[in-house]
Design a protein around this motif. Structure first.
Motif, PDB file in Angstrom:
ATOM      1  N   THR A 136     108.359  62.885  74.146  1.00  0.00           N
ATOM      2  CA  THR A 136     108.163  63.386  72.779  1.00  0.00           C
ATOM      3  C   THR A 136     109.147  64.507  72.483  1.00  0.00           C
ATOM      4  O   THR A 136     109.714  64.586  71.373  1.00  0.00           O
ATOM      5  CB  THR A 136     106.719  63.865  72.588  1.00  0.00           C
ATOM      6  N   GLU A 181     111.893  64.883  69.539  1.00  0.00           N
ATOM      7  CA  GLU A 181     111.935  66.077  68.698  1.00  0.00           C
ATOM      8  C   GLU A 181     113.320  66.700  68.672  1.00  0.00           C
ATOM      9  O   GLU A 181     113.769  67.225  67.638  1.00  0.00           O
ATOM     10  CB  GLU A 181     110.928  67.112  69.217  1.00  0.00           C
ATOM     11  N   LYS A 194     104.430  67.619  64.418  1.00  0.00           N
ATOM     12  CA  LYS A 194     103.992  66.770  65.531  1.00  0.00           C
ATOM     13  C   LYS A 194     102.494  66.556  65.414  1.00  0.00           C
ATOM     14  O   LYS A 194     101.727  67.524  65.377  1.00  0.00           O
ATOM     15  CB  LYS A 194     104.346  67.445  66.855  1.00  0.00           C
ATOM     16  N   LEU A 214     105.752  61.902  65.202  1.00  0.00           N
ATOM     17  CA  LEU A 214     106.575  62.928  64.571  1.00  0.00           C
ATOM     18  C   LEU A 214     106.758  62.527  63.122  1.00  0.00           C
ATOM     19  O   LEU A 214     107.173  61.397  62.824  1.00  0.00           O
ATOM     20  CB  LEU A 214     107.922  63.047  65.275  1.00  0.00           C
TER      21      LEU A 214
END
Length: 427
Positions: A302, A306, A318, A336
């Motif tokens: 993740t 990002e 998020k 996201l």
């Protein structure tokens, strides 16, 4: 796919987890079929054993001159040969019913997944970036894009609804975004670049939980292959049927591919603009790891997604998805959502999911622990967008637009744009 042993050991816990998904209890039906199947297996094994014993005893009886006993044994063997095929067919039928039930039940949510019915119950974990303050009314990309080369009309003319024809600087910017993403995931985040097939077989789709439940969401060719809805299918399936000897470090794979979705379940959604297309490009992230590493790998994946948004200066938040909004195969998912000032809303641009052993069981993907013993265990698989190229293009257009209708190229993309630093309408 679910582990039948875990359901046997804790049927109440299994049903409680299904209830979190908004589903009715299923353990009783599953265990009933399981019990019936195991009983049939025992009967078949006993019949095979008895047939072998009786066949051996026929020779012994003949050798001893006991023809009556030999004839009795022959009759018994003949009867077993007659009845066993039906028992075996019954066993296959019950096994097929059990599999059909298990393969349509979604993955069980992780303990820290919030309870909820839909996207309104998702939880914001964090946010990044400052929303740009415009001194003019920002436009949506669907209004801004056509003058810059985002041709919706030609796409619809040659292919139908939800197809777009990109031209000139717009096509170049789309390519630049894709190349930037891929380079970042490979060079900075350590993913191995792959160029996988975009046509796959039933086994690949089944193993990554796209079949049988979601067949209508994908396109199938006349020769029985499938156009991938995401390269998650190709990348994850690369370990299908494998036993991996060394998994001390996760296997991290990435690919930039076209993706194809029928959007059968999205009728009426995002029909305007470039958000929801039948054909689009995406940089996919896939990890294969040991069970004890998957939670940390999920957080890392993740963060890798990002990082793309941060490098492009695109504000986002998020979200931890609730039980009612997670995908079928996920046990935990972060979305996201990028800020689109033209729409005045956050829109999903990446979804990163930990599926645990759910996919691995379906595709029989295992690893051998470091002790080198014979015992193997199922790997854990994870997948995420790093990112969806078209949606990132939309975000760049809306966040970097100027009052005169031009769009400034973000600094991170300028090395990929061949000297173009602004998209402007053709004179």
């Amino acid at each position: 796919m679910h582990d039948i042993r875990l359901i046997r050991d804790d049927p109440e816990g299994f049903d409680a987890a299904l209830a979190r998904r908004g589903l009715e209890p299923a353990s009783a039906k599953i265990l009933s079929l399981d019990t019936e199947g195991r009983a049939l297996t025992t009967r078949i094994q006993e019949a095979q054993s008895r047939r072998n014993e009786a066949s051996k005893a026929i020779g012994q009886a003949m050798g001893q001159g006991d023809t009556d006993k030999a004839e009795q044994l022959k009759a018994e063997v003949a009867e077993l040969k007659k009845t066993m095929p039906q028992m075996e067919e019954d066993g296959r039928t019950v096994a097929a019913k059990l599999t059909a039930m298990l393969e349509t039940i979604p993955n069980l949510p992780a303990d820290d997944v919030p309870q909820g019915e839909g996207e309104e119950d998702n939880v914001e974990v964090s946010s990044w970036g400052e929303k740009r303050a415009f001194d003019f009314e920002p436009s949506e990309h669907a209004d801004l894009g056509p003058a810059l080369g985002m041709d919706f009309e030609t796409g619809a003319k040659i292919s139908g609804a939800r197809f777009t024809f990109l031209r000139g600087g717009m096509a170049r910017l789309h390519r630049a975004i894709a190349q930037f993403m891929l380079d970042r995931q490979v060079n900075q985040n350590g993913y191995l670049e792959c160029a996988p097939p975009v046509l796959v077989n039933d086994a690949a789709m089944y193993g990554t939980d796209k079949l049988p439940k979601f067949a209508e969401d994908s396109f199938k060719t006349t020769d029985g292959r499938w156009l991938i809805p995401t390269s998650e299918v190709s990348l994850t399936s690369s370990v299908m049927g494998e036993i991996i000897d060394d998994l001390a470090e996760p296997i991290r794979l990435t690919a930039l591919t076209p993706c194809f979705r029928s959007e059968a379940g999205a009728a009426g959604k995002d029909t305007r603009g470039f958000i929801r297309q039948h054909q689009f490009e995406k940089v996919e992230l896939v990890s294969i790891c040991r069970p004890e590493d998957s939670e940390a790998e999920h957080e890392r994946m993740t963060e890798c997604a990002e990082g793309v948004l941060q490098a492009l200066g695109l504000p986002y938040r998020k979200m931890l998805l609730c039980t009612g909004d997670m995908g079928f195969g996920a046990r935990k998912t972060y979305d996201l959502e990028v800020w689109l000032p033209g729409q005045g809303a956050y829109r999903e641009i990446s979804s990163c999911s930990n599926t645990g052993a759910f996919q691995a069981r379906r595709m029989n993907a295992r690893y051998r622990p470091e002790d080198g013993g014979k015992k193997t265990d199922f790997v854990h698989t994870l997948n995420g967008s790093g990112l969806a190229v078209g949606r990132t293009l939309v975000a760049v257009l809306e966040n970097y637009q100027n009052e005169d209708g031009s769009v400034t190229v973000p600094e991170a993309l300028k090395p990929y744009m061949g000297g173009i630093d602004k998209l402007e309408a053709a004179a």
